[in-house]
Design a protein around this motif. Structure first.
Motif, PDB file in Angstrom:
ATOM      1  N   ALA A 177      44.930  78.052  13.741  1.00  0.00           N
ATOM      2  CA  ALA A 177      45.998  78.805  13.096  1.00  0.00           C
ATOM      3  C   ALA A 177      46.585  79.788  14.090  1.00  0.00           C
ATOM      4  O   ALA A 177      45.847  80.525  14.755  1.00  0.00           O
ATOM      5  N   ALA A 178      47.900  79.789  14.198  1.00  0.00           N
ATOM      6  CA  ALA A 178      48.580  80.713  15.104  1.00  0.00           C
ATOM      7  C   ALA A 178      48.913  82.006  14.388  1.00  0.00           C
ATOM      8  O   ALA A 178      49.235  82.008  13.198  1.00  0.00           O
ATOM      9  N   LEU A 192      52.240  72.066  19.875  1.00  0.00           N
ATOM     10  CA  LEU A 192      50.853  72.433  19.602  1.00  0.00           C
ATOM     11  C   LEU A 192      49.970  71.309  20.121  1.00  0.00           C
ATOM     12  O   LEU A 192      50.338  70.135  20.014  1.00  0.00           O
ATOM     13  N   ALA A 193      48.836  71.667  20.663  1.00  0.00           N
ATOM     14  CA  ALA A 193      48.009  70.638  21.279  1.00  0.00           C
ATOM     15  C   ALA A 193      46.542  71.041  21.258  1.00  0.00           C
ATOM     16  O   ALA A 193      46.194  72.199  21.002  1.00  0.00           O
ATOM     17  N   TRP A 194      45.719  70.063  21.530  1.00  0.00           N
ATOM     18  CA  TRP A 194      44.285  70.271  21.734  1.00  0.00           C
ATOM     19  C   TRP A 194      43.920  69.763  23.120  1.00  0.00           C
ATOM     20  O   TRP A 194      44.317  68.650  23.513  1.00  0.00           O
ATOM     21  N   CYS A 241      42.641  75.037  21.504  1.00  0.00           N
ATOM     22  CA  CYS A 241      43.949  74.931  20.890  1.00  0.00           C
ATOM     23  C   CYS A 241      44.983  75.530  21.843  1.00  0.00           C
ATOM     24  O   CYS A 241      44.700  76.529  22.535  1.00  0.00           O
ATOM     25  N   TYR A 242      46.158  74.944  21.899  1.00  0.00           N
ATOM     26  CA  TYR A 242      47.217  75.375  22.816  1.00  0.00           C
ATOM     27  C   TYR A 242      48.542  75.396  22.077  1.00  0.00           C
ATOM     28  O   TYR A 242      48.830  74.497  21.266  1.00  0.00           O
ATOM     29  N   LEU A 275      58.833  79.364  22.789  1.00  0.00           N
ATOM     30  CA  LEU A 275      59.989  79.568  23.664  1.00  0.00           C
ATOM     31  C   LEU A 275      59.691  80.606  24.745  1.00  0.00           C
ATOM     32  O   LEU A 275      60.133  80.463  25.884  1.00  0.00           O
ATOM     33  N   ALA A 276      58.944  81.645  24.388  1.00  0.00           N
ATOM     34  CA  ALA A 276      58.761  82.764  25.309  1.00  0.00           C
ATOM     35  C   ALA A 276      57.433  82.762  26.037  1.00  0.00           C
ATOM     36  O   ALA A 276      57.281  83.451  27.047  1.00  0.00           O
ATOM     37  N   ALA A 277      56.460  82.011  25.557  1.00  0.00           N
ATOM     38  CA  ALA A 277      55.135  82.095  26.170  1.00  0.00           C
ATOM     39  C   ALA A 277      54.274  80.921  25.737  1.00  0.00           C
ATOM     40  O   ALA A 277      54.645  80.140  24.856  1.00  0.00           O
ATOM     41  N   THR A 278      53.132  80.813  26.397  1.00  0.00           N
ATOM     42  CA  THR A 278      52.124  79.832  25.996  1.00  0.00           C
ATOM     43  C   THR A 278      50.854  80.581  25.605  1.00  0.00           C
ATOM     44  O   THR A 278      50.614  81.707  26.072  1.00  0.00           O
ATOM     45  N   TYR A 279      50.058  79.965  24.760  1.00  0.00           N
ATOM     46  CA  TYR A 279      48.862  80.606  24.232  1.00  0.00           C
ATOM     47  C   TYR A 279      47.701  79.621  24.233  1.00  0.00           C
ATOM     48  O   TYR A 279      47.895  78.407  24.059  1.00  0.00           O
ATOM     49  N   TRP A 280      46.519  80.185  24.381  1.00  0.00           N
ATOM     50  CA  TRP A 280      45.293  79.395  24.322  1.00  0.00           C
ATOM     51  C   TRP A 280      44.348  80.023  23.298  1.00  0.00           C
ATOM     52  O   TRP A 280      44.265  81.252  23.193  1.00  0.00           O
TER      53      TRP A 280
END
Length: 115
Positions: free
Chosen positions: A23-24, A34-36, A95-96, A100-105
């Motif tokens: 969950a983001a 969204l990815a794994w 989870c990834y 638009l502005a950033a990437t998250y892990w």
């Protein structure tokens, strides 16, 4: 602040199934992909499956036909259904999210498949 929260990891015997969920946080907007990813001990982190906002998806060859990725755009969640699991599926699953502005892990969740 934790941006991506994963759940559902654990241990399973070969041939079994697990479901991972992610969950983001509400402050992450405009998520495109969204990815794994999976990282086995001593190996690099590799893509397992990804899905875009429009529903286009991609799978690693090793999981095609066994794993299914899905997402809920309204809830900013992504899930990974893993069936017919193999010992080589063992690793830490991350989870990834690409916005638009950033990437998250995410922080990662351990999956162990025993033979």
């Amino acid at each position: 602040q934790v941006q991506l929260v994963e759940s559902g990891g654990g241990s399973v015997q070969a041939g079994g199934s697990l479901r991972l969920s992610c969950a983001a946080a509400r402050n992450i907007f405009s998520i495109i992909t969204l990815a794994w990813y999976r990282q086995a001990p001593g190996k690099q982190r590799d893509l397992v499956a990804s899905i875009t906002t429009s529903g286009s998806f991609d799978y690693a060859d090793s999981v095609k036909g066994r794993f299914t990725i899905s997402r809920d755009n309204a809830k900013n969640t992504v899930s990974l259904e893993m069936n017919s699991m193999k010992p080589e599926d063992t690793g830490v699953y991350y989870c990834y999210a690409r916005a638009l502005a950033a990437t998250y892990w995410g922080q990662g969740t351990q999956v162990t498949v025993s033979s």
